[in-house]
Design an enzyme around this catalytic site. Structure first.
Site, PDB file in Angstrom:
ATOM      1  N   HIS A 157      44.959  26.437  45.833  1.00 11.65           N
ATOM      2  CA  HIS A 157      43.771  27.126  45.334  1.00 11.65           C
ATOM      3  C   HIS A 157      43.714  27.085  43.802  1.00 11.65           C
ATOM      4  O   HIS A 157      42.678  26.765  43.210  1.00 11.65           O
ATOM      5  CB  HIS A 157      43.771  28.579  45.815  1.00 11.65           C
ATOM      6  CG  HIS A 157      42.696  29.426  45.207  1.00 11.65           C
ATOM      7  ND1 HIS A 157      41.363  29.289  45.543  1.00 11.65           N
ATOM      8  CD2 HIS A 157      42.743  30.408  44.275  1.00 11.65           C
ATOM      9  CE1 HIS A 157      40.651  30.167  44.853  1.00 11.65           C
ATOM     10  NE2 HIS A 157      41.453  30.850  44.074  1.00 11.65           N
ATOM     11  N   ASP A 208      38.067  38.955  49.185  1.00 16.28           N
ATOM     12  CA  ASP A 208      37.761  39.223  47.779  1.00 16.28           C
ATOM     13  C   ASP A 208      36.451  38.513  47.435  1.00 16.28           C
ATOM     14  O   ASP A 208      36.435  37.406  46.894  1.00 16.28           O
ATOM     15  CB  ASP A 208      38.930  38.717  46.914  1.00 16.28           C
ATOM     16  CG  ASP A 208      38.644  38.818  45.433  1.00 16.28           C
ATOM     17  OD1 ASP A 208      37.818  39.649  45.040  1.00 16.28           O
ATOM     18  OD2 ASP A 208      39.262  38.047  44.664  1.00 16.28           O
ATOM     19  N   GLU A 246      35.844  25.834  46.923  1.00 13.12           N
ATOM     20  CA  GLU A 246      36.745  24.712  47.179  1.00 13.12           C
ATOM     21  C   GLU A 246      36.294  23.910  48.400  1.00 13.12           C
ATOM     22  O   GLU A 246      36.306  22.685  48.388  1.00 13.12           O
ATOM     23  CB  GLU A 246      38.163  25.215  47.452  1.00 13.12           C
ATOM     24  CG  GLU A 246      38.837  25.918  46.318  1.00 13.12           C
ATOM     25  CD  GLU A 246      40.064  26.645  46.831  1.00 13.12           C
ATOM     26  OE1 GLU A 246      41.102  25.996  47.033  1.00 13.12           O
ATOM     27  OE2 GLU A 246      39.979  27.866  47.051  1.00 13.12           O
ATOM     28  N   GLN A 275      31.344  35.164  37.322  1.00  9.88           N
ATOM     29  CA  GLN A 275      32.763  34.965  36.986  1.00  9.88           C
ATOM     30  C   GLN A 275      32.949  33.892  35.913  1.00  9.88           C
ATOM     31  O   GLN A 275      33.697  34.074  34.949  1.00  9.88           O
ATOM     32  CB  GLN A 275      33.523  34.572  38.254  1.00  9.88           C
ATOM     33  CG  GLN A 275      35.026  34.345  38.058  1.00  9.88           C
ATOM     34  CD  GLN A 275      35.707  33.820  39.325  1.00  9.88           C
ATOM     35  OE1 GLN A 275      35.062  33.645  40.366  1.00  9.88           O
ATOM     36  NE2 GLN A 275      36.996  33.593  39.255  1.00  9.88           N
ATOM     37  N   ASP A 295      45.172  41.938  42.385  1.00  8.38           N
ATOM     38  CA  ASP A 295      44.920  40.698  43.103  1.00  8.38           C
ATOM     39  C   ASP A 295      45.686  39.566  42.432  1.00  8.38           C
ATOM     40  O   ASP A 295      45.602  39.401  41.211  1.00  8.38           O
ATOM     41  CB  ASP A 295      43.414  40.404  43.099  1.00  8.38           C
ATOM     42  CG  ASP A 295      43.055  39.289  44.074  1.00  8.38           C
ATOM     43  OD1 ASP A 295      43.857  38.989  44.978  1.00  8.38           O
ATOM     44  OD2 ASP A 295      41.953  38.712  43.918  1.00  8.38           O
ATOM     45  N   THR A 336      35.388  44.628  47.675  1.00  9.04           N
ATOM     46  CA  THR A 336      36.514  43.919  48.279  1.00  9.04           C
ATOM     47  C   THR A 336      36.689  44.507  49.672  1.00  9.04           C
ATOM     48  O   THR A 336      36.891  45.712  49.810  1.00  9.04           O
ATOM     49  CB  THR A 336      37.811  44.134  47.458  1.00  9.04           C
ATOM     50  OG1 THR A 336      37.568  43.750  46.105  1.00  9.04           O
ATOM     51  CG2 THR A 336      38.962  43.321  48.028  1.00  9.04           C
ATOM     52  N   ARG A 339      30.513  33.528  41.697  1.00  5.87           N
ATOM     53  CA  ARG A 339      31.098  32.480  40.851  1.00  5.87           C
ATOM     54  C   ARG A 339      30.346  32.281  39.539  1.00  5.87           C
ATOM     55  O   ARG A 339      30.965  31.923  38.521  1.00  5.87           O
ATOM     56  CB  ARG A 339      31.134  31.156  41.624  1.00  5.87           C
ATOM     57  CG  ARG A 339      31.968  31.188  42.877  1.00  5.87           C
ATOM     58  CD  ARG A 339      33.402  31.494  42.605  1.00  5.87           C
ATOM     59  NE  ARG A 339      34.216  31.481  43.841  1.00  5.87           N
ATOM     60  CZ  ARG A 339      35.436  32.001  43.923  1.00  5.87           C
ATOM     61  NH1 ARG A 339      35.992  32.564  42.863  1.00  5.87           N
ATOM     62  NH2 ARG A 339      36.092  31.951  45.061  1.00  5.87           N
ATOM     63  N   LYS A 353      33.891  40.160  40.480  1.00  3.68           N
ATOM     64  CA  LYS A 353      34.767  40.493  41.608  1.00  3.68           C
ATOM     65  C   LYS A 353      34.650  41.964  42.018  1.00  3.68           C
ATOM     66  O   LYS A 353      34.920  42.300  43.173  1.00  3.68           O
ATOM     67  CB  LYS A 353      36.230  40.259  41.206  1.00  3.68           C
ATOM     68  CG  LYS A 353      36.561  38.839  40.785  1.00  3.68           C
ATOM     69  CD  LYS A 353      36.949  38.037  41.987  1.00  3.68           C
ATOM     70  CE  LYS A 353      37.603  36.723  41.576  1.00  3.68           C
ATOM     71  NZ  LYS A 353      37.994  35.961  42.757  1.00  3.68           N
ATOM     72  N   GLU A 377      42.151  36.336  51.917  1.00  5.68           N
ATOM     73  CA  GLU A 377      43.440  36.733  51.363  1.00  5.68           C
ATOM     74  C   GLU A 377      44.190  37.641  52.330  1.00  5.68           C
ATOM     75  O   GLU A 377      43.633  38.130  53.308  1.00  5.68           O
ATOM     76  CB  GLU A 377      43.242  37.475  50.028  1.00  5.68           C
ATOM     77  CG  GLU A 377      42.400  36.684  49.017  1.00  5.68           C
ATOM     78  CD  GLU A 377      42.509  37.195  47.594  1.00  5.68           C
ATOM     79  OE1 GLU A 377      43.461  37.948  47.300  1.00  5.68           O
ATOM     80  OE2 GLU A 377      41.638  36.833  46.783  1.00  5.68           O
TER      81      GLU A 377
HETATM   82 CA    CA Z   1      41.084  36.753  44.690  1.00  3.53          CA
END
Ligand code: CA
Length: 418
Positions: free
Chosen positions: A138, A238, A365, A245, A131, A262, A242, A258, A206
């Site tokens: 981003h 994906d 975002e 992560q 990835d 996916t 958060r 992650k 993505e």
């Molecule tokens: Ca990604």
């Protein structure tokens, strides 16, 4: 935006004897490949090609027209992927002939099924999954959110396409439920981490690139050979936790935040179907090293228009043409050290985010880490995903003479963990 003129004839839309819906994105200039089963033969996976609202049983069509093909009469796309560019072109020409030449109608028409009546599966066995992180918007947004007070972009960002190795075994086809993952979370205000379900489940819209022909171990793939190795393109979500992560990613990057799932779209759009979608990528404002320098060659920006829907409501329209690094540069970088690629390898672009509000490819975002929640028509709002939420990503690209090339969709519903 500068449009790059492809060195291919500007053909008229390919004709067909099928009566297709006027605005179909699955016309004869698309012909994406997938793998399906029917309810009467649930164990028998078959290669299908989408056309209008139907799917062509490709292996059956090959037999019916007297040209049996082990590549099309297969339970997965992997043998076709391995066959290489020359074969891909020949098979595509064959499909166009079957669906375009009225002489084939009697043999081919019985091999068409309603797309609504088939079940779609992961179309290929995923080899390695990588990835990337190719959207400057981003990367800068996440830099501002994760590392406030420092430069939004890391010093390496404009010198190389940043990426990480993901978990290929948890790549799932669209429609697979997404179980809310558990893991370690630690907010900055917490003294110690705790373990539990993620409270900040997110998406990343993505675009994925499916490798066909392998490369040799020890031999990098130059920019100019992109077309020889990449078979086609799909959509990728994906899914990202958060909170998990943010606590785990220093210093080695994404891991359990992650790797739980996916999702990919079930149709792989051939690279050949995207010639009219090719555009110049944004200006390179840092001179790329020679192996990444695409300014004199054939650039591989792609003008894909993505849409993200949350519970049916469009919440974002990310523009893929705004991506700084192209898939050709990503492949060149991924193999620059001599690492080889294999049929079925998948590499994803990274979150597609444009420069404006409403074009972000991730909720973190879009909602600015929860500061501006997304409002839904039912009166509720979201900063991150609730159990029961369904996220769908779609995309289209320009085809010949004003037609559109559709990618179908990648969708997934969040379910509570055990
Ligand atoms: Ca990604």
């Amino acid at each position: 935006m500068t449009f790059w003129s492809p060195a291919v004839p500007t053909s008229t839309p390919t004709s067909t004897w099928l009566d297709l819906p006027e605005d179909t994105g699955f016309g004869p200039d698309n012909l994406p490949y997938g793998v399906f089963t029917t309810s009467d033969r649930p164990e028998q996976r078959r290669i299908g090609v989408a056309i209008g609202d139907q799917v062509l049983d490709a292996g059956a069509a090959a037999r019916a027209t007297g040209v049996p093909s082990a590549l099309l009469d297969a339970p997965s796309l992997n043998p076709l992927l391995a066959a290489g560019r020359e074969t891909w072109t020949a098979v595509r020409a064959q499909l166009r002939s079957w669906l375009g030449d009225p002489a084939h109608r009697a043999a081919v028409e019985p091999c068409l099924l309603s797309r609504a009546e088939v079940r779609l599966h992961l179309p290929f066995t995923v080899g390695d999954y990588v990835d990337f992180y190719a959207s400057e918007h981003h990367a800068a947004n996440l830099g501002r959110l994760f590392r406030p007070g420092s430069d939004p972009l890391t010093p390496n960002w404009k010198h190389l396409p940043i990426g990480y190795h993901g978990r290929s075994g948890t790549v799932v086809v669209s429609g697979t439920p997404i179980v809310r993952p558990q893991g370690q979370r630690k907010a900055p205000t917490d003294a110690v981490p705790s373990f539990g379900p993620t409270q900040r489940l997110d998406i990343e819209a993505e675009v994925g690139f499916v490798v066909g022909a392998p490369s040799e171990l020890g031999t990098p793939v130059p920019l100019a050979d992109f077309r020889e190795h990449v078979f086609g393109v799909c959509l990728v979500n994906d899914w990202s936790a958060r909170d998990i992560q943010a606590w785990e990613y220093v210093p080695l990057g994404p891991f359990l935040g992650k790797s739980f799932a996916t999702s990919v779209s079930p149709w792989v759009v051939p690279l050949d179907a995207l010639e009219h979608a090719r555009v110049s990528p944004p200006p390179r404002d840092v001179e790329p090293l020679p192996y990444l320098d695409d300014r004199a060659g054939e650039p591989w920006g792609l003008d894909l228009a993505l849409e993200v829907r949350l519970n049916g409501e469009p919440i974002s329209h990310p523009p893929f043409a705004a991506m700084y690094w192209t898939a050709a540069q990503q492949l060149a970088h991924m193999t620059a050290n001599g690492a080889s690629v294999r049929p079925g390898d998948l590499f994803a672009s990274g979150t597609v985010s444009g420069p404006d509000h409403g074009t972000e490819g991730a909720l973190i975002e879009l909602t600015w880490n929860g500061a501006r929640p997304v409002k839904l028509p039912d009166g509720s709002s979201r900063s991150f995903l609730d159990d029961g939420d369904e996220v769908t990503i779609t995309a289209t690209a320009p085809g010949p003479h004003g037609t559109r090339i559709a990618f179908g969709e990648v969708t997934g519903r969040v379910v509570a963990g055990g």
